[in-house]
Design a protein around this motif. Structure first.
Motif, PDB file in Angstrom:
ATOM      1  N   GLY A  13      45.402   8.863  80.357  1.00 48.39           N
ATOM      2  CA  GLY A  13      44.465   7.721  80.465  1.00 48.39           C
ATOM      3  C   GLY A  13      45.047   6.508  80.187  1.00 48.39           C
ATOM      4  N   VAL A  14      46.228   6.432  80.929  1.00 50.58           N
ATOM      5  CA  VAL A  14      46.933   4.877  80.761  1.00 50.58           C
ATOM      6  C   VAL A  14      46.778   4.398  82.391  1.00 50.58           C
ATOM      7  N   GLY A  15      46.273   4.935  83.182  1.00 48.05           N
ATOM      8  CA  GLY A  15      45.995   4.331  84.539  1.00 48.05           C
ATOM      9  C   GLY A  15      47.169   4.443  85.658  1.00 48.05           C
ATOM     10  N   LYS A  16      47.697   5.892  85.232  1.00 44.06           N
ATOM     11  CA  LYS A  16      48.799   6.255  86.531  1.00 44.06           C
ATOM     12  C   LYS A  16      48.396   6.240  87.928  1.00 44.06           C
ATOM     13  N   THR A  17      47.221   7.088  87.796  1.00 43.51           N
ATOM     14  CA  THR A  17      46.511   7.265  89.093  1.00 43.51           C
ATOM     15  C   THR A  17      46.015   6.093  90.048  1.00 43.51           C
ATOM     16  N   THR A  18      45.503   5.359  89.128  1.00 48.98           N
ATOM     17  CA  THR A  18      44.768   4.185  89.532  1.00 48.98           C
ATOM     18  C   THR A  18      45.809   3.146  89.894  1.00 48.98           C
ATOM     19  N   THR A  19      46.889   3.256  89.033  1.00 51.77           N
ATOM     20  CA  THR A  19      48.093   2.032  89.505  1.00 51.77           C
ATOM     21  C   THR A  19      48.780   2.588  90.980  1.00 51.77           C
ATOM     22  N   LEU A  20      49.121   3.881  90.838  1.00 48.77           N
ATOM     23  CA  LEU A  20      49.503   4.504  92.215  1.00 48.77           C
ATOM     24  C   LEU A  20      48.722   4.103  93.293  1.00 48.77           C
ATOM     25  N   TRP A  21      47.445   4.439  93.135  1.00 49.36           N
ATOM     26  CA  TRP A  21      46.570   4.289  94.293  1.00 49.36           C
ATOM     27  C   TRP A  21      46.577   3.209  94.908  1.00 49.36           C
ATOM     28  N   ASN A  22      46.262   2.022  94.091  1.00 47.08           N
ATOM     29  CA  ASN A  22      46.138   0.741  94.355  1.00 47.08           C
ATOM     30  C   ASN A  22      47.479   0.112  95.017  1.00 47.08           C
ATOM     31  N   THR A  23      48.536   0.351  94.198  1.00 49.09           N
ATOM     32  CA  THR A  23      49.926   0.199  94.689  1.00 49.09           C
ATOM     33  C   THR A  23      50.078   0.725  96.241  1.00 49.09           C
ATOM     34  N   SER A  24      49.951   1.828  96.317  1.00 50.80           N
ATOM     35  CA  SER A  24      50.028   2.522  97.908  1.00 50.80           C
ATOM     36  C   SER A  24      49.185   1.419  98.930  1.00 50.80           C
ATOM     37  N   ALA A  25      48.007   1.177  98.395  1.00 50.56           N
ATOM     38  CA  ALA A  25      47.009   0.389  99.234  1.00 50.56           C
ATOM     39  C   ALA A  25      47.855  -0.897  99.748  1.00 50.56           C
ATOM     40  N   SER A  26      48.406  -1.540  98.642  1.00 48.85           N
ATOM     41  CA  SER A  26      49.035  -2.829  98.578  1.00 48.85           C
ATOM     42  C   SER A  26      50.297  -2.696  99.671  1.00 48.85           C
ATOM     43  N   VAL A 306      37.437   4.265  97.567  1.00 47.99           N
ATOM     44  CA  VAL A 306      38.051   3.147  98.062  1.00 47.99           C
ATOM     45  C   VAL A 306      38.924   2.345  97.233  1.00 47.99           C
ATOM     46  N   PRO A 307      40.140   1.970  97.514  1.00 50.67           N
ATOM     47  CA  PRO A 307      40.931   1.306  96.611  1.00 50.67           C
ATOM     48  C   PRO A 307      40.242  -0.373  96.355  1.00 50.67           C
ATOM     49  N   ILE A 308      40.704  -0.926  95.143  1.00 51.19           N
ATOM     50  CA  ILE A 308      40.225  -2.047  94.774  1.00 51.19           C
ATOM     51  C   ILE A 308      40.477  -3.228  95.624  1.00 51.19           C
ATOM     52  N   LYS A 309      41.073  -2.881  96.638  1.00 45.71           N
ATOM     53  CA  LYS A 309      41.493  -3.938  97.886  1.00 45.71           C
ATOM     54  C   LYS A 309      40.388  -4.098  98.531  1.00 45.71           C
ATOM     55  N   TYR A 310      39.798  -2.946  98.729  1.00 47.33           N
ATOM     56  CA  TYR A 310      38.607  -3.227  99.880  1.00 47.33           C
ATOM     57  C   TYR A 310      37.126  -2.791  99.117  1.00 47.33           C
ATOM     58  N   LEU A 311      37.052  -2.766  97.904  1.00 47.11           N
ATOM     59  CA  LEU A 311      35.858  -2.293  97.194  1.00 47.11           C
ATOM     60  C   LEU A 311      34.869  -3.660  97.541  1.00 47.11           C
TER      61      LEU A 311
END
Length: 353
Positions: A13-26, A306-311
């Motif tokens: 619950g620390v945001g590993k997947t969310t951080t990885l996903w959005n970092t990959s998009a960046s 959709v990652p945050i970059k495009y949401l």
């Protein structure tokens, strides 16, 4: 040269997947070729990125796909039958180019049980079994005819053999944390455990190289470096009459506790590792980026794949939004947090080599 980065914390619950996903998009937006390996049996990244229906189809077995179209299709034959299986790379549902995905599989729970630290690692008899992520990258790059700039690995909240395998295969690891006391405690545990992981690898490597002294591949593995940490999921507010946001008092206090644990427990422990520099010179106790709580936007990102970059250019799925649009303050927050993920990507590009 391909750089492999694991996103790891033994706390959930620390945001590993969310951080990885959005970092990959960046990283992809900066024109870097990225491969994401979902090495978590929960498969949250695969579901969020590829879509629930599509991922369910990849899990299905058939005469054409006897092990499905996930990481299992390579790893199971490789481990159980001593032969290479097939690697299926998939494209994110929101495809802006430059990202490939090796989908996860719930079978990874069984894979974790198959790996044996005592025999495979410490005994040196199965070091390559613990380098499955690296083998996948190597074979896929040969299959593609090009090299990835970065490989990102999503991991379960554990210290199990899957985590060891990914860390042994990684050049760096990053640690997402949240505003709670247990995050600070778990950061200290990483400092306790990683030197033991490295020591086990060194014992096995020494035994293995006695009869395989020219194996240069093995010599480059088992040396994960701390690439920094990310502070996730806190709330902010603006003081009356000010446009500057600051963390809520409780979140600021927890931030200081985690930062202290990084400085006083994690970094000193990692610096004691012999044989390589586990804490690079560009690292200190401060976080690489700070990601505010995105509230309803985070689950909406997952639902829409959709990652945050495009949401912000998509309509929200929540039915109670006026005219089916994001509010201006929500768009502002998404854009601000996307800048933070861009900071993480730039940190990786500028420092990891």
């Amino acid at each position: 040269m391909t750089i492999t980065v694991s996103f790891f914390n033994n706390k959930g619950g620390v945001g590993k997947t969310t951080t990885l996903w959005n970092t990959s998009a960046s990283l992809a937006a900066k024109n870097k070729k990225v491969l994401v390996i979902d090495f978590d049996p929960q498969c949250n990244f695969s579901i969020a990125c590829l879509g629930n229906v599509e991922f369910s189809e990849y899990l299905q077995t058939s005469t054409e796909f006897p092990f499905g179209q996930t990481i299992k299709s390579f790893a199971l034959p490789y481990i159980q039958q001593n032969k290479e299986g097939k690697i299926y790379k998939k494209t994110p549902k929101e495809d802006h180019g430059n990202i490939d995905v090796v989908p996860g599989d719930f079978w990874l729970n069984n894979f974790s049980d198959i790996l044996n630290v005592g025999t495979d690692v410490i005994g040196g008899a199965g070091l390559y079994r613990f380098l499955t992520p690296s083998i996948i990258v190597d074979r896929l790059q040969k299959q593609n005819g090009f090299e990835y700039d970065y490989v990102l690995i999503d991991l379960p909240p554990s210290f199990n053999s899957l985590v060891r395998s990914a860390l042994y295969s990684s050049d760096y690891f990053m640690v997402p944390c949240t505003a709670d006391l247990f995050s600070a405690y778990c950061v200290g545990l990483i400092g306790d455990m990683l030197p033991l992981f490295v020591n086990d690898w060194e014992q096995g490597k020494e035994r293995y190289l006695r009869s395989n002294s020219f194996d240069e591949f093995i010599k480059t593995k088992g040396m994960p470096r701390f690439g920094g940490w990310v502070f996730n999921g806190f709330d902010t507010r603006k003081a009356r009459g000010s446009e500057v946001k600051s963390k809520l008092g409780a979140d600021q206090a927890q931030y200081e506790v985690v930062k202290k644990s990084i400085k006083e427990r994690l970094l000193p422990s990692l610096r004691e590792i012999k044989g390589y520099q586990a804490v690079p010179n560009f690292i200190n106790e401060s976080p690489i980026a700070e990601i505010e709580d995105l509230n309803v936007m985070a689950p909406d990102s997952i639902v829409q794949n959709v990652p945050i970059k495009y949401l912000s250019i998509r309509k929200p799925t929540q039915v109670n939004y006026i005219r089916g649009r994001w509010a201006s303050n929500q768009i502002e927050l998404m854009r601000d947090m996307d800048k933070q993920y861009d900071i993480i990507a730039s940190h990786i590009i500028n420092n990891f080599y």
